[in-house]
Design an enzyme around this catalytic site. Structure first.
Site, PDB file in Angstrom:
ATOM      1  CG  ASN A  61      -7.797  -4.129  -3.829  1.00  0.00           C
ATOM      2  OD1 ASN A  61      -9.001  -4.211  -4.041  1.00  0.00           O
ATOM      3  ND2 ASN A  61      -7.301  -3.396  -2.828  1.00  0.00           N
ATOM      4  CE  LYS A  77     -11.180   0.238 -10.766  1.00  0.00           C
ATOM      5  NZ  LYS A  77     -10.222  -0.569  -9.988  1.00  0.00           N
ATOM      6  CE1 TYR A  91     -12.587   3.326  -9.643  1.00  0.00           C
ATOM      7  CE2 TYR A  91     -14.809   2.890 -10.409  1.00  0.00           C
ATOM      8  CZ  TYR A  91     -13.738   2.566  -9.602  1.00  0.00           C
ATOM      9  OH  TYR A  91     -13.819   1.477  -8.752  1.00  0.00           O
ATOM     10  CG  ASP A 113       2.624   5.402  -6.366  1.00  0.00           C
ATOM     11  OD1 ASP A 113       1.707   4.745  -6.896  1.00  0.00           O
ATOM     12  OD2 ASP A 113       2.826   6.615  -6.588  1.00  0.00           O
ATOM     13  CG  ASP A 115      -2.219   0.770   1.000  1.00  0.00           C
ATOM     14  OD1 ASP A 115      -3.272   0.128   0.869  1.00  0.00           O
ATOM     15  OD2 ASP A 115      -2.176   2.015   0.938  1.00  0.00           O
TER      16      ASP A 115
HETATM   17  N1  LIG Z   1     -15.836   0.099  -2.775  1.00  0.00           N
HETATM   18  C1  LIG Z   1     -16.519  -0.076  -3.883  1.00  0.00           C
HETATM   19  O1  LIG Z   1     -17.756   0.123  -3.921  1.00  0.00           O
HETATM   20  C2  LIG Z   1     -15.828  -0.527  -5.126  1.00  0.00           C
HETATM   21  C3  LIG Z   1     -16.634  -0.824  -6.245  1.00  0.00           C
HETATM   22  C4  LIG Z   1     -16.027  -1.251  -7.401  1.00  0.00           C
HETATM   23  C5  LIG Z   1     -14.662  -1.395  -7.464  1.00  0.00           C
HETATM   24  N2  LIG Z   1     -13.892  -1.098  -6.381  1.00  0.00           N
HETATM   25  C6  LIG Z   1     -12.453  -1.261  -6.535  1.00  0.00           C
HETATM   26  O2  LIG Z   1     -11.950  -2.073  -5.497  1.00  0.00           O
HETATM   27  C7  LIG Z   1     -10.625  -1.692  -5.170  1.00  0.00           C
HETATM   28  C8  LIG Z   1     -10.513  -1.428  -3.681  1.00  0.00           C
HETATM   29  O3  LIG Z   1     -11.480  -0.460  -3.333  1.00  0.00           O
HETATM   30  P1  LIG Z   1     -11.812  -0.048  -1.831  1.00  0.00           P
HETATM   31  O4  LIG Z   1     -13.248   0.286  -1.810  1.00  0.00           O
HETATM   32  O5  LIG Z   1     -11.267  -1.032  -0.881  1.00  0.00           O
HETATM   33  O6  LIG Z   1     -10.972   1.329  -1.787  1.00  0.00           O
HETATM   34  P2  LIG Z   1     -10.252   2.055  -0.557  1.00  0.00           P
HETATM   35  O7  LIG Z   1     -10.074   3.467  -0.980  1.00  0.00           O
HETATM   36  O8  LIG Z   1     -10.995   1.773   0.690  1.00  0.00           O
HETATM   37  O9  LIG Z   1      -8.834   1.321  -0.485  1.00  0.00           O
HETATM   38  C9  LIG Z   1      -7.890   1.427  -1.530  1.00  0.00           C
HETATM   39  C10 LIG Z   1      -6.506   1.181  -0.988  1.00  0.00           C
HETATM   40  O10 LIG Z   1      -5.585   1.353  -2.066  1.00  0.00           O
HETATM   41  C11 LIG Z   1      -4.478   2.107  -1.597  1.00  0.00           C
HETATM   42  N3  LIG Z   1      -3.847   2.816  -2.712  1.00  0.00           N
HETATM   43  C12 LIG Z   1      -4.308   3.918  -3.345  1.00  0.00           C
HETATM   44  N4  LIG Z   1      -3.435   4.322  -4.274  1.00  0.00           N
HETATM   45  C13 LIG Z   1      -2.393   3.451  -4.237  1.00  0.00           C
HETATM   46  C14 LIG Z   1      -1.174   3.350  -4.954  1.00  0.00           C
HETATM   47  N5  LIG Z   1      -0.842   4.250  -5.893  1.00  0.00           N
HETATM   48  N6  LIG Z   1      -0.318   2.337  -4.663  1.00  0.00           N
HETATM   49  C15 LIG Z   1      -0.636   1.445  -3.692  1.00  0.00           C
HETATM   50  N7  LIG Z   1      -1.777   1.491  -2.971  1.00  0.00           N
HETATM   51  C16 LIG Z   1      -2.646   2.485  -3.246  1.00  0.00           C
HETATM   52  C17 LIG Z   1      -5.070   3.066  -0.564  1.00  0.00           C
HETATM   53  O11 LIG Z   1      -4.076   3.583   0.314  1.00  0.00           O
HETATM   54  C18 LIG Z   1      -6.087   2.159   0.116  1.00  0.00           C
HETATM   55  O12 LIG Z   1      -5.524   1.463   1.207  1.00  0.00           O
HETATM   56  C19 LIG Z   1     -10.308  -0.470  -6.048  1.00  0.00           C
HETATM   57  O13 LIG Z   1      -9.611  -0.873  -7.184  1.00  0.00           O
HETATM   58  C20 LIG Z   1     -11.691   0.045  -6.409  1.00  0.00           C
HETATM   59  O14 LIG Z   1     -11.679   0.761  -7.629  1.00  0.00           O
HETATM   60  C21 LIG Z   1     -14.449  -0.663  -5.209  1.00  0.00           C
END
Ligand SMILES: NC(=O)c1ccc[n+]([C@@H]2O[C@H](COP(=O)([O-])OP(=O)(O)OC[C@H]3O[C@@H](n4cnc5c(N)ncnc54)[C@H](O)[C@@H]3O)[C@@H](O)[C@H]2O)c1
Length: 255
Positions: free
Chosen positions: A94, A162, A158, A67, A41
């Site tokens: 993720n 995706k 976004y 990153d 992360d």
């Molecule tokens: N929550 C939803 O409803 C939802 C829906 C569809 C897709 N998603 C996808 O699921 C995945 C996780 O989503 P979430 O809801 O847990 O998001 P979140 O924001 O709660 O967590 C994302 C994590 O990624 C880390 N991160 C961000 N940029 C980064 C980078 N450059 N390098 C390394 N780590 C990085 C953040 O620090 C965080 O810990 C994402 O790809 C998101 O697009 C989420």
């Protein structure tokens, strides 16, 4: 699968964006299966808290602050993993961010950041693990996309990221198939995670109203789908998108 790393114990699983939300749930799921975790992360404090919360599972884990949008950091990260464990079995791309806005209001910076993390980040990670997977003649990649890849107002950056990741999944599935490497995607619908908890109350309520089930999914629902696609049960599945969205991708609600 190589006998050195049998499923249900001892596989090395790298999860990006593991610090919270869906990534943290995926980490817990694999920890409970007895796998070895590489938790990645940008947020070091989140990683520390996650490692603390996983202590009860007794799993072996390694935390790396990186990153995913940085080629140097990703390659350094993968070298560390291979140096420490001698192999890598599963990559879960993720890490993801949102910078939602209508098209006229999306700044160039918001476009670049979202594409850099969500799409380029996954590309860099896939590229970095490929030599190891190729040499092992085994490996599983699961990319976390989104139901929104099908289209969503106010999320052009976004959805483009995706949608691009779905295409990357399909192309790499073909490119890697001969090396017994599976590449699939999970497309979550609205999931109750810090990402959606960050929305305004009004936006959250609107999102819930749009769900066929009338509720958001749980982070554990996504973790279960990822665990399946990374398992031997999914050996003959590659290049696919598994929607875990309570039916949202099926069509419009019209009641
Ligand atoms: N929550 C939803 O409803 C939802 C829906 C569809 C897709 N998603 C996808 O699921 C995945 C996780 O989503 P979430 O809801 O847990 O998001 P979140 O924001 O709660 O967590 C994302 C994590 O990624 C880390 N991160 C961000 N940029 C980064 C980078 N450059 N390098 C390394 N780590 C990085 C953040 O620090 C965080 O810990 C994402 O790809 C998101 O697009 C989420």
């Amino acid at each position: 699968m190589n006998s050195m790393a049998q499923e249900g114990g001892g596989r090395v699983v790298l999860i990006t964006g593991a610090g919270q939300g869906i990534g943290a749930a995926i980490a817990r799921r694999f920890a409970l299966q007895g796998e070895k975790l590489v938790l990645v992360d940008v947020n070091a404090e989140q990683l520390r808290l996650l490692a603390e919360s996983l202590a009860d599972t007794g799993c072996e884990m390694m935390q790396m602050t990186a990153d995913v949008a940085s080629k140097d950091q990703v390659h350094e990260l993968v070298s560390h993993v291979v140096e420490r464990f001698g192999r890598l079995d599963v990559l879960v791309n993720n890490a993801g961010i949102i910078r939602d806005n209508l098209i006229s209001n999306i700044s160039e910076q918001d476009w670049d950041q979202v594409l850099d993390v969500n799409l380029k980040g996954a590309f860099l990670c896939c590229q970095a693990v490929f030599p190891t997977f190729k040499q092992q003649r085994s490996g599983k990649i699961v990319n976390i996309v989104s139901r929104a890849w099908l289209g969503s107002i106010g999320q052009a950056n976004y959805t483009a990221s995706k949608g691009g990741l779905v295409s990357l999944t399909r192309s790499l599935a073909l490119e890697f198939a001969r090396f017994q490497v599976n590449v699939n995607a999970v497309a979550p619908g609205a999931i109750d995670s810090p990402m959606t908890q960050g929305l305004t109350q009004e936006a959250r309520e609107r999102l819930i109203r749009m769900q066929p089930t009338g509720k958001m999914g749980r982070v554990e629902d996504i973790a279960a789908a990822v665990a399946f696609l990374a398992s031997e049960d999914a050996e003959f599945i590659t290049g696919q998108v598994l929607h875990v969205d309570g039916g949202k991708s099926v069509g419009l609600l019209s009641l």
